[in-house]
Enzyme design. Structure first.
Site, PDB file in Angstrom:
ATOM      1  N   CYS A  51       0.829  -1.210   0.000  1.00 55.34           N
ATOM      2  CA  CYS A  51       0.000   0.000   0.000  1.00 55.34           C
ATOM      3  C   CYS A  51       0.860   1.256   0.000  1.00 55.34           C
ATOM      4  O   CYS A  51       0.332   2.357   0.091  1.00 55.34           O
ATOM      5  CB  CYS A  51      -0.922  -0.007   1.208  1.00 55.34           C
ATOM      6  SG  CYS A  51      -0.052   0.271   2.762  1.00 55.34           S
ATOM      7  N   CYS A  54       4.637   1.845   3.998  1.00 54.37           N
ATOM      8  CA  CYS A  54       5.978   1.794   4.602  1.00 54.37           C
ATOM      9  C   CYS A  54       6.780   3.020   4.186  1.00 54.37           C
ATOM     10  O   CYS A  54       7.523   3.580   4.990  1.00 54.37           O
ATOM     11  CB  CYS A  54       6.694   0.511   4.193  1.00 54.37           C
ATOM     12  SG  CYS A  54       5.890  -0.962   4.847  1.00 54.37           S
ATOM     13  N   CYS A 146       4.922  -7.255   4.606  1.00 53.38           N
ATOM     14  CA  CYS A 146       4.624  -7.932   3.325  1.00 53.38           C
ATOM     15  C   CYS A 146       5.899  -8.504   2.720  1.00 53.38           C
ATOM     16  O   CYS A 146       5.985  -9.678   2.400  1.00 53.38           O
ATOM     17  CB  CYS A 146       3.992  -6.959   2.329  1.00 53.38           C
ATOM     18  SG  CYS A 146       2.544  -6.123   2.945  1.00 53.38           S
ATOM     19  N   CYS A 184       3.831  -3.304   9.853  1.00 57.55           N
ATOM     20  CA  CYS A 184       2.866  -2.869   8.839  1.00 57.55           C
ATOM     21  C   CYS A 184       2.187  -1.608   9.322  1.00 57.55           C
ATOM     22  O   CYS A 184       1.150  -1.671   9.947  1.00 57.55           O
ATOM     23  CB  CYS A 184       1.853  -3.976   8.570  1.00 57.55           C
ATOM     24  SG  CYS A 184       0.795  -3.649   7.131  1.00 57.55           S
ATOM     25  N   HIS A 221       5.052  -7.059  25.066  1.00 56.69           N
ATOM     26  CA  HIS A 221       4.433  -7.288  26.378  1.00 56.69           C
ATOM     27  C   HIS A 221       5.379  -6.952  27.550  1.00 56.69           C
ATOM     28  O   HIS A 221       4.961  -6.375  28.548  1.00 56.69           O
ATOM     29  CB  HIS A 221       4.050  -8.773  26.397  1.00 56.69           C
ATOM     30  CG  HIS A 221       3.429  -9.280  27.637  1.00 56.69           C
ATOM     31  ND1 HIS A 221       2.203  -8.849  28.097  1.00 56.69           N
ATOM     32  CD2 HIS A 221       3.855 -10.217  28.524  1.00 56.69           C
ATOM     33  CE1 HIS A 221       1.896  -9.507  29.208  1.00 56.69           C
ATOM     34  NE2 HIS A 221       2.880 -10.329  29.482  1.00 56.69           N
ATOM     35  N   CYS A 224       5.570  -3.169  28.079  1.00 61.77           N
ATOM     36  CA  CYS A 224       4.308  -2.442  27.901  1.00 61.77           C
ATOM     37  C   CYS A 224       3.968  -1.627  29.148  1.00 61.77           C
ATOM     38  O   CYS A 224       4.155  -2.090  30.283  1.00 61.77           O
ATOM     39  CB  CYS A 224       3.201  -3.465  27.624  1.00 61.77           C
ATOM     40  SG  CYS A 224       1.578  -2.701  27.485  1.00 61.77           S
ATOM     41  N   CYS A 246      -5.220  -4.207  31.379  1.00 63.26           N
ATOM     42  CA  CYS A 246      -4.454  -4.868  30.310  1.00 63.26           C
ATOM     43  C   CYS A 246      -5.399  -5.277  29.182  1.00 63.26           C
ATOM     44  O   CYS A 246      -6.541  -5.675  29.422  1.00 63.26           O
ATOM     45  CB  CYS A 246      -3.762  -6.082  30.920  1.00 63.26           C
ATOM     46  SG  CYS A 246      -3.136  -7.246  29.727  1.00 63.26           S
ATOM     47  N   CYS A 252      -4.920  -8.825  22.561  1.00 63.72           N
ATOM     48  CA  CYS A 252      -3.611  -8.172  22.430  1.00 63.72           C
ATOM     49  C   CYS A 252      -2.515  -9.186  22.083  1.00 63.72           C
ATOM     50  O   CYS A 252      -2.301 -10.154  22.809  1.00 63.72           O
ATOM     51  CB  CYS A 252      -3.248  -7.439  23.714  1.00 63.72           C
ATOM     52  SG  CYS A 252      -1.718  -6.512  23.531  1.00 63.72           S
ATOM     53  N   CYS A 261       8.377  -1.517  20.201  1.00 66.47           N
ATOM     54  CA  CYS A 261       7.338  -0.469  20.067  1.00 66.47           C
ATOM     55  C   CYS A 261       7.104   0.333  21.351  1.00 66.47           C
ATOM     56  O   CYS A 261       6.991   1.567  21.279  1.00 66.47           O
ATOM     57  CB  CYS A 261       6.016  -1.065  19.592  1.00 66.47           C
ATOM     58  SG  CYS A 261       6.107  -1.841  17.975  1.00 66.47           S
ATOM     59  N   CYS A 273       0.418   1.791  19.968  1.00 68.89           N
ATOM     60  CA  CYS A 273      -0.941   1.219  19.891  1.00 68.89           C
ATOM     61  C   CYS A 273      -1.608   1.030  21.255  1.00 68.89           C
ATOM     62  O   CYS A 273      -2.704   1.541  21.483  1.00 68.89           O
ATOM     63  CB  CYS A 273      -0.888  -0.108  19.137  1.00 68.89           C
ATOM     64  SG  CYS A 273      -0.052   0.064  17.548  1.00 68.89           S
ATOM     65  N   CYS A 280      -2.315  -4.558  20.747  1.00 72.66           N
ATOM     66  CA  CYS A 280      -1.303  -4.806  19.710  1.00 72.66           C
ATOM     67  C   CYS A 280      -1.906  -5.853  18.774  1.00 72.66           C
ATOM     68  O   CYS A 280      -2.340  -6.921  19.216  1.00 72.66           O
ATOM     69  CB  CYS A 280      -0.020  -5.342  20.361  1.00 72.66           C
ATOM     70  SG  CYS A 280       1.102  -6.103  19.188  1.00 72.66           S
ATOM     71  N   CYS A 283       1.297  -6.757  14.083  1.00 74.55           N
ATOM     72  CA  CYS A 283       1.592  -6.515  12.654  1.00 74.55           C
ATOM     73  C   CYS A 283       3.032  -6.870  12.289  1.00 74.55           C
ATOM     74  O   CYS A 283       3.375  -6.901  11.111  1.00 74.55           O
ATOM     75  CB  CYS A 283       1.271  -5.067  12.274  1.00 74.55           C
ATOM     76  SG  CYS A 283       2.510  -3.871  12.814  1.00 74.55           S
TER      77      CYS A 283
HETATM   78 FE1  FSX Z   1       2.907  -3.985   3.488  1.00 74.28          FE
HETATM   79 FE2  FSX Z   1       4.474  -1.722   3.045  1.00 74.28          FE
HETATM   80 FE3  FSX Z   1       1.794  -2.821   5.306  1.00 74.28          FE
HETATM   81 FE4  FSX Z   1       1.678  -1.241   3.376  1.00 74.28          FE
HETATM   82  O1  FSX Z   1       5.621  -1.277   1.858  1.00 74.28           O
HETATM   83  S1  FSX Z   1       3.809  -3.843   5.454  1.00 74.28           S
HETATM   84  S2  FSX Z   1       0.703  -3.298   3.346  1.00 74.28           S
HETATM   85  S3  FSX Z   1       1.890  -0.602   5.500  1.00 74.28           S
HETATM   86  O2  FSX Z   1       3.199  -0.555   2.589  1.00 74.28           O
HETATM   87  O3  FSX Z   1       4.239  -3.413   2.417  1.00 74.28           O
HETATM   88 FE1  SF4 Z   2       0.819  -7.353  27.375  1.00 78.43          FE
HETATM   89 FE2  SF4 Z   2      -0.983  -6.294  25.694  1.00 78.43          FE
HETATM   90 FE3  SF4 Z   2      -1.479  -6.362  28.308  1.00 78.43          FE
HETATM   91 FE4  SF4 Z   2       0.391  -4.707  27.317  1.00 78.43          FE
HETATM   92  S1  SF4 Z   2      -1.821  -4.607  26.951  1.00 78.43           S
HETATM   93  S2  SF4 Z   2       0.573  -5.992  29.160  1.00 78.43           S
HETATM   94  S3  SF4 Z   2       1.238  -5.978  25.673  1.00 78.43           S
HETATM   95  S4  SF4 Z   2      -1.239  -8.165  26.943  1.00 78.43           S
END
Ligand code: FSX
Ligand code: SF4
Length: 315
Positions: A51, A54, A146, A184, A221, A224, A246, A252, A261, A273, A280, A283
């Site tokens: 898409c 990235c 991807c 992603c 996790h 987090c 949680c 999650c 992250c 997220c 989460c 991705c």
């Molecule tokens: Fe995939 Fe990336 Fe997701 Fe999009 O390049 S990892 S669909 S955000 O663009 O490839």
């Molecule tokens: Fe783990 Fe998700 Fe709970 Fe955070 S929200 S402690 S990552 S299960």
């Protein structure tokens, strides 16, 4: 002019923010000295089925500003979304940079193997061009989920036969240094940090299963900000409840997904997220997108042994 002390302090800062530790400061310093009097590495981007998220993500750097990055750290030679040159000119530029034999190839998206016509590059299906492109690059980076594992284009029935870069290389007997930066979309710091490391040292950073250890070694996790609620068995049951709980019972996948992250964060470090009250979705995980719903309602989580639940979450 910077004193040696100030220069080393700056390198330690860059090392801490880009690589999560000051341990790489000497390598960063050496790399910047090398960069100052040598050519910056040439980088070419190719996009398959994706898409382009990235690439958009790349422009939202947390620690590194994208413009600064392409002006000072790498030599971005050709990019299907960002280059002024499009169409024939993009292909000509790609040919020229590949001819140098020194180009780092960044691939976004998958390559369709069954319905080859689902993705074209110029007048040929991408599948028919990819072997030549990869073989002429010095190293390859799979950017995004991807390109790394198949992600969205390879999900479900995968009617186009979308495959990630590694499978394409295996199927076609190509041996070339390959590194993964999944997500992603990809987190901008992880791709720019990886390229900066390569620019500074000429080598890949330490890898585990082709993933840079500096970004992907820990479970989300474990770091987090809601982890204390997990340890106290306080789970969010409905999304309109307050944040002090949680998200495990909402599906999650931070529990099975390895990435930094929670500390690296997104969008100029604004949030991540789980802090935006979203579980989460995993991705970065190799099985993503999972066959089961993104937001699971698992009311009985507390009573299911973790080993059983983990299996359930991985599909
Ligand atoms: Fe995939 Fe990336 Fe997701 Fe999009 O390049 S990892 S669909 S955000 O663009 O490839
Ligand atoms: Fe783990 Fe998700 Fe709970 Fe955070 S929200 S402690 S990552 S299960």
């Amino acid at each position: 002019m910077l004193s040696r002390r100030a220069f080393m302090k700056m390198c330690a800062g860059i090392s801490a923010t880009a690589f999560g530790s000051t341990l790489l400061a000497p390598e960063v310093a050496e790399g910047f000295m090398k960069l100052a009097d040598s050519e910056k590495p040439s980088v070419a981007f190719v996009q398959g089925q994706c898409c382009a998220g990235c690439s958009v993500s790349l422009t939202y750097g947390n620690e590194a500003d994208f413009l600064d990055f392409i002006l000072r750290v790498i030599n971005l030679q050709v990019h299907p979304t960002f280059s002024f040159d499009q169409g024939r000119s993009y292909l000509d530029d790609l040919e020229r940079v590949l001819d140098s034999g020194k180009c780092i190839l960044v691939v976004e998206g998958t390559i369709p193997k069954i319905a080859k016509e689902a993705c074209w590059l110029g007048d040929k299906p991408l599948y028919d061009r990819m072997q030549d492109i990869i073989e002429r690059a010095s190293m390859v980076i799979s950017s995004g989920t991807c390109s790394t594992y198949g992600g969205i284009p390879a999900s479900g029935e995968n009617l186009t036969g979308a495959i990630p870069v590694k499978q394409f290389m295996t199927d076609n007997g190509i041996i070339k240094p390959l590194l993964f930066v999944p997500g992603c979309p990809v987190n901008p710091d992880r791709l720019m940090g990886t390229l900066a490391y390569i620019a500074a040292t000429g080598n890949f950073p330490a890898l585990m299963d082709s993933l840079p250890v500096m970004y992907y070694k820990d479970l989300i996790h474990n770091h987090c900000s809601r982890h204390q609620f997990f340890t106290q068995d306080i789970y969010l049951k409905s999304f309109d409840m307050d944040k002090d709980s949680c998200l495990l019972k909402k599906g999650c996948r931070g529990t099975i997904t390895y990435a930094d992250c929670p500390t690296r964060r997104w969008n100029h470090k604004t949030s991540v997220c789980v802090e935006s009250n979203t579980p989460c979705i995993g991705c970065i995980h190799h099985n993503w997108p999972f066959r089961s719903d993104i937001y699971l309602d698992v009311e009985d989580v507390v009573d299911i042994p973790w080993s059983v639940m983990k299996e359930r979450y991985e599909n």
